[in-house]
Design a protein around this motif. Structure first.
Motif, PDB file in Angstrom:
ATOM      1  N   THR A 150      70.985 144.789  95.143  1.00 46.53           N
ATOM      2  CA  THR A 150      71.916 144.998  94.035  1.00 46.53           C
ATOM      3  C   THR A 150      71.108 145.417  92.810  1.00 46.53           C
ATOM      4  O   THR A 150      69.878 145.544  92.884  1.00 46.53           O
ATOM      5  CB  THR A 150      72.716 143.719  93.711  1.00 46.53           C
ATOM      6  N   ASP A 151      71.792 145.608  91.683  1.00 43.65           N
ATOM      7  CA  ASP A 151      71.091 146.008  90.460  1.00 43.65           C
ATOM      8  C   ASP A 151      70.066 144.966  90.024  1.00 43.65           C
ATOM      9  O   ASP A 151      69.082 145.290  89.357  1.00 43.65           O
ATOM     10  CB  ASP A 151      72.098 146.223  89.317  1.00 43.65           C
ATOM     11  N   ALA A 152      70.285 143.709  90.398  1.00 43.12           N
ATOM     12  CA  ALA A 152      69.421 142.633  89.913  1.00 43.12           C
ATOM     13  C   ALA A 152      68.238 142.342  90.832  1.00 43.12           C
ATOM     14  O   ALA A 152      67.305 141.657  90.433  1.00 43.12           O
ATOM     15  CB  ALA A 152      70.234 141.356  89.723  1.00 43.12           C
ATOM     16  N   GLY A 153      68.247 142.843  92.072  1.00 44.86           N
ATOM     17  CA  GLY A 153      67.147 142.553  92.967  1.00 44.86           C
ATOM     18  C   GLY A 153      67.563 142.687  94.427  1.00 44.86           C
ATOM     19  O   GLY A 153      68.545 143.365  94.736  1.00 44.86           O
ATOM     20  N   GLY A 171      80.977 137.663  89.913  1.00 44.27           N
ATOM     21  CA  GLY A 171      79.682 137.694  89.246  1.00 44.27           C
ATOM     22  C   GLY A 171      79.282 139.043  88.712  1.00 44.27           C
ATOM     23  O   GLY A 171      78.263 139.167  88.053  1.00 44.27           O
ATOM     24  N   GLY A 172      80.052 140.106  89.014  1.00 39.13           N
ATOM     25  CA  GLY A 172      79.644 141.434  88.589  1.00 39.13           C
ATOM     26  C   GLY A 172      78.496 141.934  89.438  1.00 39.13           C
ATOM     27  O   GLY A 172      78.006 141.265  90.337  1.00 39.13           O
ATOM     28  N   CYS A 173      78.045 143.160  89.165  1.00 39.49           N
ATOM     29  CA  CYS A 173      76.990 143.756  89.975  1.00 39.49           C
ATOM     30  C   CYS A 173      75.597 143.429  89.461  1.00 39.49           C
ATOM     31  O   CYS A 173      74.619 143.694  90.149  1.00 39.49           O
ATOM     32  CB  CYS A 173      77.181 145.270  90.032  1.00 39.49           C
ATOM     33  N   ASN A 174      75.501 142.872  88.281  1.00 36.85           N
ATOM     34  CA  ASN A 174      74.183 142.535  87.749  1.00 36.85           C
ATOM     35  C   ASN A 174      73.803 141.120  88.188  1.00 36.85           C
ATOM     36  O   ASN A 174      73.648 140.208  87.397  1.00 36.85           O
ATOM     37  CB  ASN A 174      74.173 142.655  86.227  1.00 36.85           C
ATOM     38  N   ARG A 175      73.661 140.943  89.495  1.00 41.57           N
ATOM     39  CA  ARG A 175      73.350 139.645  90.083  1.00 41.57           C
ATOM     40  C   ARG A 175      72.614 139.874  91.392  1.00 41.57           C
ATOM     41  O   ARG A 175      72.694 140.952  91.990  1.00 41.57           O
ATOM     42  CB  ARG A 175      74.624 138.849  90.365  1.00 41.57           C
ATOM     43  N   LEU A 176      71.900 138.864  91.823  1.00 43.80           N
ATOM     44  CA  LEU A 176      71.210 138.952  93.093  1.00 43.80           C
ATOM     45  C   LEU A 176      72.215 138.949  94.247  1.00 43.80           C
ATOM     46  O   LEU A 176      73.327 138.422  94.105  1.00 43.80           O
ATOM     47  CB  LEU A 176      70.246 137.779  93.240  1.00 43.80           C
ATOM     48  N   PRO A 177      71.856 139.535  95.384  1.00 42.00           N
ATOM     49  CA  PRO A 177      72.768 139.526  96.530  1.00 42.00           C
ATOM     50  C   PRO A 177      73.111 138.105  96.964  1.00 42.00           C
ATOM     51  O   PRO A 177      72.264 137.204  96.929  1.00 42.00           O
ATOM     52  CB  PRO A 177      71.970 140.255  97.623  1.00 42.00           C
ATOM     53  N   THR A 178      74.348 137.915  97.367  1.00 45.77           N
ATOM     54  CA  THR A 178      74.786 136.611  97.845  1.00 45.77           C
ATOM     55  C   THR A 178      74.143 136.306  99.200  1.00 45.77           C
ATOM     56  O   THR A 178      74.149 137.161 100.083  1.00 45.77           O
ATOM     57  CB  THR A 178      76.309 136.594  97.995  1.00 45.77           C
TER      58      THR A 178
END
Length: 247
Positions: A221-224, A131-138
């Motif tokens: 992460t970068d997304a939240g 998913g890359g780093c531009n995603r919410l934490p799993t």
């Protein structure tokens, strides 16, 4: 002429100050440009894999990188972290083959191509995280691993209520490692009652007094970010436990 001579030192000092200020400004501009370029170039590179499903021991995966860095740009693959991953063949081509051996649970594959620096998480049970780093934490529940002695109420991995003995120091909480994430651990109440000692995606907890404690983990992460909580019940076990002098 006299006015000019009197003004000359002030002019020279001003010129020197302006030159220094300009040099500092140029240096800052260069740094900002480099960061901006790195972010943009990362979006133009990607990793794909021939099979993103769960991984069995002895199986292989082929990772491939696509990029816009030019045909002559060097490629460098590596196993960034994790055990039980064997590289098969070349590490400087578009394709990168990895065999998974006994002891593999989770790891990170890395590829560097020019300005692109990409990492992909590989998990035995959940497969490839692409998913890359531009995603919410799993979402990842906190896992417990408490060494003896432990009270009879302790159930390994149980999220509802884990029990430990006061004063013991080998009480580890953890979540699967995510190369895109940063981790922030805390425990309540803290201070003289309890302590927490983080190390990335894991943390050691110590309870000094009988009672209930709440551990909070914030994964970013970068997304939240995500927040997980874990309840701990500390008991005064017969026979003891180990002192906390090691901390």
């Amino acid at each position: 002429m006299k006015f000019f001579l009197k003004s000359l030192p002030f002019f020279l000092i001003s010129l020197m100050f302006f030159s220094c200020e300009k040099e500092i400004l140029e240096d800052s501009t260069v740094n900002i440009t480099k960061e901006d370029t790195f972010q943009k170039s990362s979006s133009s590179c990607s990793i794909s894999v021939d099979n993103e499903g769960a991984i069995s021991i002895g199986s292989e995966r082929v990772f491939s990188v696509t990029h816009d860095q030019g045909d002559n740009e060097s490629i460098s693959w590596s196993v960034f972290s994790g055990l039980g991953m064997q590289v098969i063949g070349s590490s400087n081509q578009s394709d990168f083959r990895v065999r998974f051996l006994n002891g593999f649970n989770q790891g990170v594959i890395r590829v560097v191509v020019g300005d692109c620096d990409l990492r992909i998480t590989v998990n035995k049970n959940t497969g490839i995280n692409n998913g890359g780093c531009n995603r919410l934490p799993t979402p990842a529940p906190i896992y417990s691993q408490f060494l003896t002695p432990v009270p009879s109420g302790y159930i390994e991995g149980n999220l509802g209520g884990n029990y430990l003995c006061t004063g013991t120091i080998a009480n580890e909480l953890s979540v699967p490692f995510d190369s895109c994430a940063t981790y922030s651990w805390s425990i309540t109440p803290a201070g003289s009652s309890a302590g927490i000692y983080p190390s990335g995606n894991s943390a050691i907890v110590v309870a000094n007094h009988v009672g209930r404690y709440r551990v909070t983990l914030i994964t970013r992460t970068d997304a939240g970010q995500r927040t997980e909580q874990f309840l701990i019940y500390a008991e005064n076990c017969d026979g003891g436990g180990i002192g906390i002098g090691g901390f």
